[in-house]
Design a protein around this motif. Sequence first.
Motif, PDB file in Angstrom:
ATOM      1  N   ALA A 241      14.169 -10.191  27.504  1.00 22.25           N
ATOM      2  CA  ALA A 241      15.147  -9.135  27.802  1.00 22.25           C
ATOM      3  C   ALA A 241      14.438  -7.959  28.464  1.00 22.25           C
ATOM      4  CB  ALA A 241      15.821  -8.668  26.514  1.00 22.25           C
ATOM      5  N   SER A 242      15.133  -7.291  29.396  1.00 19.42           N
ATOM      6  CA  SER A 242      14.523  -6.146  30.100  1.00 19.42           C
ATOM      7  C   SER A 242      15.567  -5.047  30.291  1.00 19.42           C
ATOM      8  CB  SER A 242      14.022  -6.563  31.483  1.00 19.42           C
ATOM      9  OG  SER A 242      13.562  -7.883  31.486  1.00 19.42           O
ATOM     10  N   TYR A 243      15.104  -3.815  30.207  1.00 19.34           N
ATOM     11  CA  TYR A 243      15.989  -2.643  30.342  1.00 19.34           C
ATOM     12  C   TYR A 243      15.287  -1.593  31.175  1.00 19.34           C
ATOM     13  CZ  TYR A 243      18.258  -4.967  26.451  1.00 19.34           C
ATOM     14  OH  TYR A 243      18.868  -5.901  25.674  1.00 19.34           O
ATOM     15  N   LEU A 244      16.078  -0.778  31.866  1.00 14.95           N
ATOM     16  CA  LEU A 244      15.495   0.308  32.661  1.00 14.95           C
ATOM     17  C   LEU A 244      16.035   1.646  32.153  1.00 14.95           C
ATOM     18  CD1 LEU A 244      13.616   0.449  35.191  1.00 14.95           C
ATOM     19  CD2 LEU A 244      15.683   0.789  36.544  1.00 14.95           C
ATOM     20  N   PHE A 245      15.130   2.588  31.902  1.00 16.15           N
ATOM     21  CA  PHE A 245      15.526   3.918  31.396  1.00 16.15           C
ATOM     22  C   PHE A 245      15.199   4.962  32.452  1.00 16.15           C
ATOM     23  CE2 PHE A 245      14.626   1.238  27.834  1.00 16.15           C
ATOM     24  CZ  PHE A 245      15.604   1.549  26.902  1.00 16.15           C
ATOM     25  N   ARG A 246      16.116   5.915  32.603  1.00 14.82           N
ATOM     26  CA  ARG A 246      15.810   6.985  33.543  1.00 14.82           C
ATOM     27  C   ARG A 246      14.661   7.850  32.996  1.00 14.82           C
ATOM     28  NH1 ARG A 246      20.166  11.050  35.407  1.00 14.82           N
ATOM     29  NH2 ARG A 246      21.503   9.283  35.102  1.00 14.82           N
ATOM     30  N   ASP A 247      14.730   8.141  31.700  1.00 13.05           N
ATOM     31  CA  ASP A 247      13.685   8.980  31.089  1.00 13.05           C
ATOM     32  C   ASP A 247      12.800   8.145  30.165  1.00 13.05           C
ATOM     33  OD1 ASP A 247      14.599  11.334  32.255  1.00 13.05           O
ATOM     34  OD2 ASP A 247      16.191  11.454  30.735  1.00 13.05           O
ATOM     35  N   ILE A 293      10.200  -4.139  28.570  1.00 13.29           N
ATOM     36  CA  ILE A 293      10.248  -5.590  28.451  1.00 13.29           C
ATOM     37  C   ILE A 293      10.175  -5.941  26.970  1.00 13.29           C
ATOM     38  CG2 ILE A 293       8.699  -7.572  28.697  1.00 13.29           C
ATOM     39  CD1 ILE A 293       8.228  -6.674  31.547  1.00 13.29           C
ATOM     40  N   LEU A 294      11.087  -6.806  26.547  1.00 14.19           N
ATOM     41  CA  LEU A 294      11.062  -7.255  25.155  1.00 14.19           C
ATOM     42  C   LEU A 294      11.123  -8.773  25.130  1.00 14.19           C
ATOM     43  CD1 LEU A 294      13.817  -4.890  23.641  1.00 14.19           C
ATOM     44  CD2 LEU A 294      11.334  -4.608  23.426  1.00 14.19           C
ATOM     45  N   THR A 295      10.408  -9.380  24.208  1.00 17.14           N
ATOM     46  CA  THR A 295      10.629 -10.805  23.945  1.00 17.14           C
ATOM     47  C   THR A 295      10.875 -10.956  22.452  1.00 17.14           C
ATOM     48  OG1 THR A 295       8.356 -11.518  23.457  1.00 17.14           O
ATOM     49  CG2 THR A 295       8.974 -11.419  25.784  1.00 17.14           C
ATOM     50  N   PHE A 296      11.676 -11.933  22.119  1.00 20.27           N
ATOM     51  CA  PHE A 296      11.969 -12.227  20.711  1.00 20.27           C
ATOM     52  C   PHE A 296      11.692 -13.703  20.518  1.00 20.27           C
ATOM     53  CE2 PHE A 296      14.551  -8.789  22.186  1.00 20.27           C
ATOM     54  CZ  PHE A 296      14.473  -7.858  21.165  1.00 20.27           C
ATOM     55  N   GLU A 297      11.148 -14.073  19.372  1.00 24.50           N
ATOM     56  CA  GLU A 297      10.945 -15.508  19.146  1.00 24.50           C
ATOM     57  C   GLU A 297      10.969 -15.838  17.673  1.00 24.50           C
ATOM     58  OE1 GLU A 297       7.108 -15.821  21.250  1.00 24.50           O
ATOM     59  OE2 GLU A 297       6.210 -16.385  19.332  1.00 24.50           O
ATOM     60  N   PRO A 326      12.585  -9.648  34.738  1.00 25.65           N
ATOM     61  CA  PRO A 326      11.316  -8.907  34.619  1.00 25.65           C
ATOM     62  C   PRO A 326      10.473  -9.386  33.435  1.00 25.65           C
ATOM     63  CG  PRO A 326      13.112  -7.405  35.106  1.00 25.65           C
ATOM     64  CD  PRO A 326      13.735  -8.742  34.803  1.00 25.65           C
ATOM     65  N   ALA A 327      11.129  -9.681  32.303  1.00 29.38           N
ATOM     66  CA  ALA A 327      10.375 -10.101  31.116  1.00 29.38           C
ATOM     67  C   ALA A 327       9.777 -11.495  31.294  1.00 29.38           C
ATOM     68  CB  ALA A 327      11.275 -10.071  29.885  1.00 29.38           C
ATOM     69  N   SER A 328      10.545 -12.417  31.884  1.00 28.96           N
ATOM     70  CA  SER A 328      10.004 -13.769  32.046  1.00 28.96           C
ATOM     71  C   SER A 328       8.907 -13.776  33.132  1.00 28.96           C
ATOM     72  CB  SER A 328      11.097 -14.801  32.351  1.00 28.96           C
ATOM     73  OG  SER A 328      11.770 -14.441  33.517  1.00 28.96           O
ATOM     74  N   TYR A 329       9.044 -12.861  34.117  1.00 25.77           N
ATOM     75  CA  TYR A 329       7.998 -12.726  35.144  1.00 25.77           C
ATOM     76  C   TYR A 329       6.696 -12.239  34.486  1.00 25.77           C
ATOM     77  CZ  TYR A 329       5.534 -10.960  39.254  1.00 25.77           C
ATOM     78  OH  TYR A 329       4.569 -10.709  40.215  1.00 25.77           O
ATOM     79  N   TRP A 330       6.843 -11.221  33.621  1.00 27.59           N
ATOM     80  CA  TRP A 330       5.646 -10.738  32.908  1.00 27.59           C
ATOM     81  C   TRP A 330       5.017 -11.877  32.099  1.00 27.59           C
ATOM     82  CZ3 TRP A 330       5.148 -10.733  27.508  1.00 27.59           C
ATOM     83  CH2 TRP A 330       3.885 -10.320  27.074  1.00 27.59           C
TER      84      TRP A 330
END
Length: 475
Positions: A241-247, A293-297, A326-330
């Motif tokens: 999972a990936s998220y973008l924050f302005r701040d 970037i977050l991964t869960f398993e 973005p997360a799977s690319y990382w």
Amino acid sequence: MAAKKSRKSAALTKARMQEIQRIIGLNNMSSTPIDLRNYSRALEEKGQIAMRSGKTGVPPDLVAWPASTGQVSRLLRLANEQKISIIPYGGGSNLTGGTLVENGGIMLDLKRLDSIVSLDDKSLLVTVQAGMIGETLERELNFSGFTLGHFPSSIYCSTVGGWLATRSAGQLSTLYGKIEDMVVALEAVLADGTIVQLRPRPRAATGPDFAQLIIGSEGTLAVVTEATLRISMLPEKRIFASYLFRDLADGLDTIRLIMREGVRPAAVRLYDETESGILLRELDLEVSGNLLILTFEGLEEIADVEAGIAAAIAKKAKAKKMGEKPASYWWKHRYDVSYQQSRIMPNAGMVLDTVEVATIWSNLQNLYEKITEALKKEAIVTAHFSHAYPEGCSICFTAIARTDENKAAAKLDRIWKKALDVTVKAGGSISHHHGIGKLKAPWLKSELGNINGLLKKIKKGLDPNNILNPGKLGL
Ligand SMILES: Cc1cc2nc3c(=O)[nH]c(=O)nc-3n(C[C@H](O)[C@H](O)[C@H](O)COP(=O)(O)OP(=O)(O)OC[C@H]3O[C@@H](n4cnc5c(N)ncnc54)[C@H](O)[C@@H]3O)c2cc1C
């Protein structure tokens, strides 16, 4: 090609060499110039700058490759009697000058201690020799359906003993813990050759934890020969999972709240705007901000629930959902950092280093801002936040600069001084997982306060002749 001369240990005479030969065999020791030269350099950036002009450090007098705990014990007893320095050596991947030689002695390379001793699938424990390379161990565990869950970027070139000696952290440490969280027992050899064996137990109330004293002692208090480590079942499901924050502050708060809810992502990486920019460009994404970037398993049901809770927290912080990519690319490129540095560092005038520090949530953004401000005149600085805990997080800065080749070492020194002066002043920790070695030793005293004196007393008690890795940890 210049190599510094060793002040050869007076005690390493021909007769002593013969004794060593009787302990480990002629084929398992070397004092050829090429071997001594190889073991006189380290991967820390200052060493790499020196190597660009053919300079290496002080060589050891001998490289020894013991194959058993008994052999390590006999070698240490001999070295202690004759006051010969011993430098424990795993993969040599440390970035702090932790295996640099001070005044000759024996480089004790433990890579022949490279087997899994036992796998207890009922107790979820593996007992492994200290010289085993991380990737080999992980693959062996995977064949049996398990994982150690320890994935440092150097996994291909670092060993279990090195991890323990430096309190290493893997990329999935938020879920599986740092290496010190995985240790259930260990076997170590003290300076006088005494073998200490701690028995595996889930927890105990039998006085101070000797294993935790040895862990992180960077070869200065004992040589680790074996460890029993917690393992986990291979995950059934992995979510990206990936998220973008302005701040940046919103991204940091999202991680903090996720941890507060008891949710444990495996990987947590929040990139500041500059570092996000590099990643987003690689992904051809025309957006800007701070990328998380977050991964869960783990078990499918649990991973799904955890990812759902994290998504809800990110939504509340008005994060833009960036999907899996973005997360799977990382994930796909998670070890590439090793190869990027090796492209840049051989070039004259280039200075590139990473500074990893840690602090509690209430001080995190302050520390980030202070270090960024302190370094901005010296280098281009990027950072990411990873290795999250309920109480805080680590920050990994990358500083990159170009200068005249003859000024490169001085520039690197200035970068370290500015970053660590600020860290100590702001109440952060000067190392989250690379350890201290020689590089950070000048700042350790400020961080430890009067505990530094206690550490010296412990060293004196365990290694009165100061044979074990002299000069590291300021000892
Ligand atoms: C490209 C790259 C990426 C990296 N990424 C990470 C990362 O993600 N996470 C991380 O934690 N680190 C990372 N590191 C740093 C390094 O890999 C770690 O510090 C690692 O734990 C060192 O292991 P090693 O086997 O190479 O130890 P070495 O470099 O050989 O030794 C490190 C220290 O441990 C001592 N030592 C080694 N073996 C023993 C033993 N058996 N008993 C007692 N003392 C011993 C040595 O004397 C020395 O002081 C990275 C390094 C590189 C080059």
